[in-house]
Design an enzyme around this catalytic site. Sequence first.
Site, mmCIF file in Angstrom:
data_model
loop_
_atom_site.group_PDB
_atom_site.id
_atom_site.type_symbol
_atom_site.label_atom_id
_atom_site.label_comp_id
_atom_site.label_asym_id
_atom_site.label_seq_id
_atom_site.Cartn_x
_atom_site.Cartn_y
_atom_site.Cartn_z
ATOM 1 N N HIS A 165 0.818 -1.225 0.000
ATOM 2 C CA HIS A 165 0.000 0.000 0.000
ATOM 3 C C HIS A 165 0.850 1.273 0.000
ATOM 4 O O HIS A 165 0.308 2.363 -0.186
ATOM 5 C CB HIS A 165 -0.926 0.026 1.220
ATOM 6 C CG HIS A 165 -2.005 -1.005 1.178
ATOM 7 N ND1 HIS A 165 -2.818 -1.200 0.087
ATOM 8 C CD2 HIS A 165 -2.403 -1.917 2.108
ATOM 9 C CE1 HIS A 165 -3.668 -2.183 0.339
ATOM 10 N NE2 HIS A 165 -3.427 -2.641 1.560
ATOM 11 N N ASP A 187 -4.796 -12.729 3.445
ATOM 12 C CA ASP A 187 -6.026 -12.224 4.059
ATOM 13 C C ASP A 187 -7.260 -12.406 3.195
ATOM 14 O O ASP A 187 -8.348 -11.964 3.566
ATOM 15 C CB ASP A 187 -5.869 -10.755 4.478
ATOM 16 C CG ASP A 187 -5.172 -9.893 3.443
ATOM 17 O OD1 ASP A 187 -4.848 -10.407 2.353
ATOM 18 O OD2 ASP A 187 -4.937 -8.704 3.732
ATOM 19 N N ASP A 193 -3.106 -10.529 -2.450
ATOM 20 C CA ASP A 193 -3.660 -10.024 -1.189
ATOM 21 C C ASP A 193 -5.141 -9.690 -1.390
ATOM 22 O O ASP A 193 -5.598 -9.466 -2.516
ATOM 23 C CB ASP A 193 -2.884 -8.773 -0.791
ATOM 24 C CG ASP A 193 -3.165 -8.281 0.618
ATOM 25 O OD1 ASP A 193 -2.394 -8.654 1.523
ATOM 26 O OD2 ASP A 193 -4.126 -7.524 0.806
ATOM 27 N N HIS A 202 -6.488 -6.984 -0.549
ATOM 28 C CA HIS A 202 -6.548 -5.564 -0.889
ATOM 29 C C HIS A 202 -5.698 -5.298 -2.130
ATOM 30 O O HIS A 202 -4.630 -5.877 -2.285
ATOM 31 C CB HIS A 202 -6.016 -4.702 0.258
ATOM 32 C CG HIS A 202 -6.682 -4.934 1.568
ATOM 33 N ND1 HIS A 202 -6.145 -5.763 2.536
ATOM 34 C CD2 HIS A 202 -7.846 -4.460 2.064
ATOM 35 C CE1 HIS A 202 -6.962 -5.784 3.589
ATOM 36 N NE2 HIS A 202 -7.993 -5.003 3.331
#
Length: 310
Positions: free
Chosen positions: A126, A244, A163, A165
């Site tokens: 990120h 995740d 991931d 995200h």
Amino acid sequence: MITAYLSHPDCQRHHMGPEHPESPLRLEAIRARLMLSGILQQTMQSDAREATEEQLARVHPLRHLRALDKCLPEHGIVALDGDTLMNPDTLLAARLAAGAVVRGVDLVFRQQADNVFCAVRPPGHHAEATDAMGFCFYNNVAVGAAHARAKYGVRRVAILDFDVHQCNGTIDIFQDDPEVLVCTSFQYPFYPWRYLRSESRNVINTPLDAGTDGPTFRRAIEDDWLPALHAFKPELVLVSAGFDAHREDPLAELCLEDEDYHWVTRLAMEIAALYADNRLVSVLEGGYDPDALGRGAEAHLKALLGLPFA
């Protein structure tokens, strides 16, 4: 396969408070699971080294690095935003996390390992060029990609991110760069709420609805990623390995199982075998249920070692 396992005890010195999900316990959960299963003992274990300022500055402007340095507290915890907090050891851990990917790239290009898993934190995908966010400070996988280009003259780097995200930071750094292909699967719509509909030709977005299961995930990856990867023919495969998207993870709503991580790792390895002389370096991103994280990492390492899932 010779699989290197890079980590460092100082990655656990970074913490953001007892309730924060991005906890030092994550690395303990991975190591305990891999030791119990005997997988860790089959890897070539080594310590990460800190990334240098020169290596970090290939993807983060010096003024941004200096600004982060100034935020570092002498004691206690300070918040950069609601999710991303620093203690006095945060940037040491972050330099080790980015440096692990650099060292991993060195290992595969020196033919000292076929592939590498970097069990490090804080995560990185990120972190944008000038913005630390989403638990991330330096973009670890981007630092590794830039190192491969600068030191080994690599012209085509593929970054595969599974991931839950989207890797907004990796996209921010490499958007419209024809020498880097970014393939990212993620729950949609979901944090980070930016770049979710990126139009960059070198970014392959695979948005997944909440509740997406393993077979649906696998079909989407095959349909979206494989044509782009075969056309691109990467000389190096980097993996942002987030766990995740697992059914048991508390932070999201995708429903992958342990064996899906083995499958997607095998897919990445097949691309690396075809085009990159097996060169693959993976780095930990998300994964916040300790048990599911440990099992996901075990499935990932089994695949890297060339072992069947079961």
